[in-house]
Design a protein around this motif. Structure first.
Motif, PDB file in Angstrom:
ATOM      1  N   ALA A   1       6.849   0.552   6.185  1.00 15.90           N
ATOM      2  CA  ALA A   1       5.940   1.580   5.339  1.00 15.90           C
ATOM      3  C   ALA A   1       6.989   2.813   4.871  1.00 15.90           C
ATOM      4  CB  ALA A   1       5.020   2.232   6.279  1.00 15.90           C
ATOM      5  N   ASN A   2       8.239   3.139   5.600  1.00 17.19           N
ATOM      6  CA  ASN A   2       9.065   4.080   4.966  1.00 17.19           C
ATOM      7  C   ASN A   2       9.858   3.354   3.756  1.00 17.19           C
ATOM      8  OD1 ASN A   2       9.628   7.033   6.693  1.00 17.19           O
ATOM      9  ND2 ASN A   2       8.624   5.416   8.010  1.00 17.19           N
ATOM     10  N   ALA A   3      10.369   2.149   4.301  1.00 17.93           N
ATOM     11  CA  ALA A   3      10.836   1.387   2.757  1.00 17.93           C
ATOM     12  C   ALA A   3       9.904   1.576   1.767  1.00 17.93           C
ATOM     13  CB  ALA A   3      11.380  -0.047   3.185  1.00 17.93           C
ATOM     14  N   GLY A   4       8.583   1.351   2.045  1.00 19.96           N
ATOM     15  CA  GLY A   4       7.740   1.084   0.766  1.00 19.96           C
ATOM     16  C   GLY A   4       7.529   2.519   0.185  1.00 19.96           C
ATOM     17  N   TYR A   5       7.382   3.693   0.995  1.00 20.91           N
ATOM     18  CA  TYR A   5       7.533   5.013   0.439  1.00 20.91           C
ATOM     19  C   TYR A   5       8.740   5.134  -0.398  1.00 20.91           C
ATOM     20  CZ  TYR A   5       3.551   6.656   3.148  1.00 20.91           C
ATOM     21  OH  TYR A   5       2.479   6.771   3.639  1.00 20.91           O
ATOM     22  N   ALA A   6       9.867   4.910  -0.060  1.00 19.61           N
ATOM     23  CA  ALA A   6      11.026   5.001  -0.395  1.00 19.61           C
ATOM     24  C   ALA A   6      11.005   4.499  -1.986  1.00 19.61           C
ATOM     25  CB  ALA A   6      12.378   4.614   0.162  1.00 19.61           C
ATOM     26  N   ILE A   7      10.709   3.107  -2.136  1.00 19.97           N
ATOM     27  CA  ILE A   7      10.581   2.268  -3.183  1.00 19.97           C
ATOM     28  C   ILE A   7       9.681   2.989  -4.335  1.00 19.97           C
ATOM     29  CG2 ILE A   7      10.012  -0.137  -4.338  1.00 19.97           C
ATOM     30  CD1 ILE A   7      11.002  -1.107  -1.787  1.00 19.97           C
ATOM     31  N   GLY A   8       8.697   3.407  -3.679  1.00 25.99           N
ATOM     32  CA  GLY A   8       7.446   3.926  -4.607  1.00 25.99           C
ATOM     33  C   GLY A   8       8.043   5.393  -5.051  1.00 25.99           C
ATOM     34  N   ALA A   9       8.877   6.237  -4.334  1.00 29.99           N
ATOM     35  CA  ALA A   9       9.316   7.444  -4.831  1.00 29.99           C
ATOM     36  C   ALA A   9      10.420   7.136  -5.899  1.00 29.99           C
ATOM     37  CB  ALA A   9      10.068   8.210  -3.789  1.00 29.99           C
ATOM     38  N   GLY A  10      11.015   5.671  -5.810  1.00 28.59           N
ATOM     39  CA  GLY A  10      12.135   5.609  -6.916  1.00 28.59           C
ATOM     40  C   GLY A  10      11.394   5.052  -8.162  1.00 28.59           C
ATOM     41  N   VAL A  11      10.519   4.279  -8.114  1.00 26.19           N
ATOM     42  CA  VAL A  11       9.494   4.025  -9.184  1.00 26.19           C
ATOM     43  C   VAL A  11       8.962   5.160  -9.877  1.00 26.19           C
ATOM     44  CG1 VAL A  11       7.659   2.753 -10.010  1.00 26.19           C
ATOM     45  CG2 VAL A  11       9.043   1.706  -8.479  1.00 26.19           C
ATOM     46  N   ALA A  12       8.542   6.264  -9.253  1.00 29.42           N
ATOM     47  CA  ALA A  12       7.902   7.583  -9.716  1.00 29.42           C
ATOM     48  C   ALA A  12       8.959   8.197 -10.375  1.00 29.42           C
ATOM     49  CB  ALA A  12       7.504   8.279  -8.410  1.00 29.42           C
ATOM     50  N   ALA A  13      10.126   8.145  -9.926  1.00 32.53           N
ATOM     51  CA  ALA A  13      11.364   8.913 -10.624  1.00 32.53           C
ATOM     52  C   ALA A  13      11.419   8.449 -12.093  1.00 32.53           C
ATOM     53  CB  ALA A  13      12.658   8.680  -9.670  1.00 32.53           C
ATOM     54  N   ILE A  14      11.280   7.262 -12.255  1.00 32.82           N
ATOM     55  CA  ILE A  14      11.409   6.728 -13.844  1.00 32.82           C
ATOM     56  C   ILE A  14      10.334   7.269 -14.609  1.00 32.82           C
ATOM     57  CG2 ILE A  14      11.404   4.568 -15.037  1.00 32.82           C
ATOM     58  CD1 ILE A  14      12.366   2.922 -12.468  1.00 32.82           C
ATOM     59  N   GLY A  15       9.141   7.240 -14.024  1.00 35.50           N
ATOM     60  CA  GLY A  15       7.918   7.652 -14.889  1.00 35.50           C
ATOM     61  C   GLY A  15       8.242   9.410 -15.150  1.00 35.50           C
TER      62      GLY A  15
ATOM     63  N   ASP B   1       0.674  -1.168  -0.066  1.00 35.39           N
ATOM     64  CA  ASP B   1       0.059  -0.069  -0.009  1.00 35.39           C
ATOM     65  C   ASP B   1       0.688   1.268  -0.006  1.00 35.39           C
ATOM     66  OD1 ASP B   1      -1.590   2.204   0.759  1.00 35.39           O
ATOM     67  OD2 ASP B   1      -2.877   1.132   2.158  1.00 35.39           O
ATOM     68  N   ARG B   2       1.837   1.285   0.886  1.00 33.85           N
ATOM     69  CA  ARG B   2       2.615   2.424   1.088  1.00 33.85           C
ATOM     70  C   ARG B   2       3.534   2.820  -0.156  1.00 33.85           C
ATOM     71  NH1 ARG B   2      -0.671   1.586   4.506  1.00 33.85           N
ATOM     72  NH2 ARG B   2      -0.259   2.569   6.851  1.00 33.85           N
ATOM     73  N   SER B   3       4.074   1.610  -0.664  1.00 30.86           N
ATOM     74  CA  SER B   3       4.754   1.278  -2.040  1.00 30.86           C
ATOM     75  C   SER B   3       3.964   2.302  -3.033  1.00 30.86           C
ATOM     76  CB  SER B   3       5.177   0.331  -2.540  1.00 30.86           C
ATOM     77  OG  SER B   3       6.190  -0.309  -1.644  1.00 30.86           O
ATOM     78  N   GLY B   4       3.024   1.998  -3.331  1.00 32.20           N
ATOM     79  CA  GLY B   4       2.038   2.611  -4.180  1.00 32.20           C
ATOM     80  C   GLY B   4       1.742   4.193  -3.799  1.00 32.20           C
ATOM     81  N   THR B   5       1.447   4.208  -2.696  1.00 36.12           N
ATOM     82  CA  THR B   5       1.126   5.767  -2.096  1.00 36.12           C
ATOM     83  C   THR B   5       2.374   6.728  -2.593  1.00 36.12           C
ATOM     84  OG1 THR B   5      -0.109   4.917  -0.641  1.00 36.12           O
ATOM     85  CG2 THR B   5       0.668   7.096  -0.117  1.00 36.12           C
ATOM     86  N   GLY B   6       3.691   6.209  -2.326  1.00 35.88           N
ATOM     87  CA  GLY B   6       4.786   6.955  -2.499  1.00 35.88           C
ATOM     88  C   GLY B   6       5.125   7.126  -4.205  1.00 35.88           C
ATOM     89  N   VAL B   7       4.368   6.298  -4.793  1.00 35.03           N
ATOM     90  CA  VAL B   7       4.430   6.523  -6.298  1.00 35.03           C
ATOM     91  C   VAL B   7       3.524   7.742  -6.834  1.00 35.03           C
ATOM     92  CG1 VAL B   7       3.490   5.539  -8.693  1.00 35.03           C
ATOM     93  CG2 VAL B   7       5.065   4.010  -7.196  1.00 35.03           C
ATOM     94  N   TRP B   8       2.445   7.847  -6.037  1.00 30.88           N
ATOM     95  CA  TRP B   8       1.478   8.872  -6.451  1.00 30.88           C
ATOM     96  C   TRP B   8       1.898   9.997  -5.568  1.00 30.88           C
ATOM     97  CZ3 TRP B   8      -1.491  10.592  -9.734  1.00 30.88           C
ATOM     98  CH2 TRP B   8      -2.685  11.447  -9.097  1.00 30.88           C
ATOM     99  N   ALA B   9       2.228  10.098  -4.375  1.00 33.12           N
ATOM    100  CA  ALA B   9       2.715  11.255  -3.877  1.00 33.12           C
ATOM    101  C   ALA B   9       3.812  12.006  -4.703  1.00 33.12           C
ATOM    102  CB  ALA B   9       3.117  11.017  -2.373  1.00 33.12           C
ATOM    103  N   ALA B  10       4.689  11.146  -5.194  1.00 28.74           N
ATOM    104  CA  ALA B  10       5.746  11.790  -5.984  1.00 28.74           C
ATOM    105  C   ALA B  10       5.476  12.473  -7.197  1.00 28.74           C
ATOM    106  CB  ALA B  10       7.011  10.885  -6.050  1.00 28.74           C
ATOM    107  N   ALA B  11       4.249  11.891  -7.956  1.00 28.27           N
ATOM    108  CA  ALA B  11       3.708  12.173  -9.056  1.00 28.27           C
ATOM    109  C   ALA B  11       2.557  13.087  -9.214  1.00 28.27           C
ATOM    110  CB  ALA B  11       3.645  11.064  -9.974  1.00 28.27           C
ATOM    111  N   SER B  12       1.775  13.266  -8.097  1.00 27.31           N
ATOM    112  CA  SER B  12       0.363  13.868  -8.379  1.00 27.31           C
ATOM    113  C   SER B  12       0.376  15.173  -8.753  1.00 27.31           C
ATOM    114  CB  SER B  12      -0.225  13.627  -6.796  1.00 27.31           C
ATOM    115  OG  SER B  12       0.284  14.111  -5.733  1.00 27.31           O
TER     116      SER B  12
END
Length: 450
Positions: free
Chosen positions: A159-173, A38-49
């Motif tokens: 959760a913090n690890a998930g956020y970090a991974i999500g932000a990294g995925v977002a950086a690619i997009g 959940d937090r990994s996905g949230t990290g993706v959206w938080a970085a890109a929204s």
């Protein structure tokens, strides 16, 4: 077991060991994985929204601000709504529904472009976010029982690890920058909610439905006269003060970056380091801090330490203004470390006090109200920093730190007073029960003298 004594099972055995054998066993392990996704996905959206709404949808800064404001207001309602419903329906089913609600709203973002509809969709997403977090908290108190502080530490670390991974995925997009890339990021977040819902479905509803397991050493007496948190002035006072005890979040996410850019000579490239420092320290230290601050009275003491730590953070922010590039960079990094230290203490103390200060029979509703403090802070905190603290210059930071320290002392005193009162009610109830049992035994003996 009272005071600061810990059994062997309460001692931290490392993050990986804790994730393999978390308090609550199989169900807790599944829920931790669901929260990580959940937090990994949230990290993706938080970085890109914000960039998505600006460059893909075509909104201006004012419209984006209103959109995020509407999300914040809806999020405030999510916690008490979840707490209210959790007193009537199984937490597991409600959590699945919250995940599916967010899945639907994120998928709707792929096709919705009208601003009025976007307001509704984003508000519903935020409502589901806050409801899910409150329901996860309720699930934890029921499954982890007296070791809920350890469970919360595992949640924070993963959760913090998930956020970090999500932000990294977002950086690619974000590097690609195309409409399709942004839509792929939205879809990734939506799929994380689907995966979380499927995992939650594999868990079992805790047996003690409608009640939350009490921590050993915490008062578990009868509820106070006010059976509703909205009529319990003492608990509402705790929630109100807890808003200020969450300001580290806005300082780290908003205050530090904006202060660096507008009032210091530090390089702008330093901004991502704040997130890195925060993520690494939380992952490494949250479990250890929870072992030190896992009892109601310890949590009350940690609140005062939170205020002092945040004051030190604010002082370093103020001092960074007059320094050169290297001095400002060092001061801001120290401030980031201190803000993270405050967060480590707050995440455990607020959680423990929110549970311990609530009457056992009404904890679902009470914890729903307690969850509002984080939502209110997320809406009001950035406005406070940008509208009052930062315009006042270095003195604004010092005044903010002093105010939070004073409020933390008030919170500590009020928390200890309520804990003593609850312990007194518990003792009175136990004495009355002993008297009733003695009277019943006397009557029984009189009836059967043989």
């Amino acid at each position: 077991m009272r005071g600061g004594a810990m059994t062997r099972k309460d001692r931290p055995g490392g993050l990986l060991a804790g994730l393999r054998r978390p308090p609550g066993g199989r169900d807790a392990r599944i829920m931790l994985l669901a929260q990580f996704l959940d937090r990994s996905g949230t990290g993706v959206w938080a970085a890109a929204s914000v960039l998505y709404f600006t460059f893909v949808v075509g909104l201006d800064a004012r419209q984006v601000g209103i959109l995020l404001g509407a999300a914040g207001v809806a999020g405030i309602a999510g916690s008490p709504l979840a707490g209210h419903l959790a007193g009537r329906f199984p937490v597991r089913r409600l959590l699945i529904a919250a995940h599916l609600l967010r899945l639907g709203t994120l998928c709707a973002l792929l096709v919705v472009t009208r601003y009025e509809l976007l307001l509704v969709v984003v508000a519903l997403t935020s409502l589901g976010d806050r409801a899910a977090k409150t329901l996860e908290m309720l699930f934890a108190t029921r499954v982890a029982g007296e070791r809920r502080a350890t469970y919360q530490a595992l949640v924070r670390s993963s959760a913090n690890a998930g956020y970090a991974i999500g932000a990294g995925v977002a950086a690619i997009g974000l590097a690609l920058g195309t409409r399709e890339a942004y839509q792929a990021l939205i879809l990734a977040n939506a799929l994380s909610f689907l995966a979380a819902a499927l995992l939650v479905r594999r868990t079992r509803e805790p047996r003690d439905h409608g009640r939350v397991a009490a921590r050993t050493g915490a008062p578990a007496g009868p509820p106070p006269a006010a059976s509703s948190p909205w009529r319990d002035r003492g608990y509402l006072g705790f929630v109100l003060l807890d808003i200020a005890m969450n300001l580290d979040d806005s300082i780290l996410a908003v205050g530090l970056p904006l202060w660096l850019v507008t009032h210091t000579r530090a390089p702008h490239a330093l901004v991502p380091a704040f997130l890195v420092v925060n993520t690494v320290l939380v992952v490494l230290l949250q479990l250890r801090v929870s072992a030190k601050v896992g009892r109601p009275r310890q949590a009350a003491g940690a609140v005062a330490l939170y205020g002092v730590t945040l004051l030190a953070c604010c002082v370093f922010l103020a001092l960074s203004t007059g320094a050169g590039a290297w001095g400002a960079s060092a001061g801001l990094l120290v401030a980031a470390v201190l803000a993270t230290a405050a967060e480590l203490m707050r995440s455990v103390s607020s959680w423990e006090l929110a549970v311990s200060l609530a009457p056992v029979r009404e904890r679902a509703a009470y914890l729903g109200v307690a969850g509002m403090s984080q939502s209110v802070q997320k809406s009001a905190g950035p406005l406070l920093l940008t509208g009052a603290v930062m315009p006042a210059g270095p003195a604004g930071w010092v005044l903010l730190g002093a105010a939070v320290t004073a409020l933390s002392l008030v919170q500590r005193r009020a928390g200890l007073r309520r804990l003593r009162a609850m312990e007194g009610r518990t003792a009175e109830a136990e004495a009355a029960a002993d008297t009733a049992r003695g009277a019943a035994a006397t009557v029984e003996g009189a009836r059967d003298p043989a």
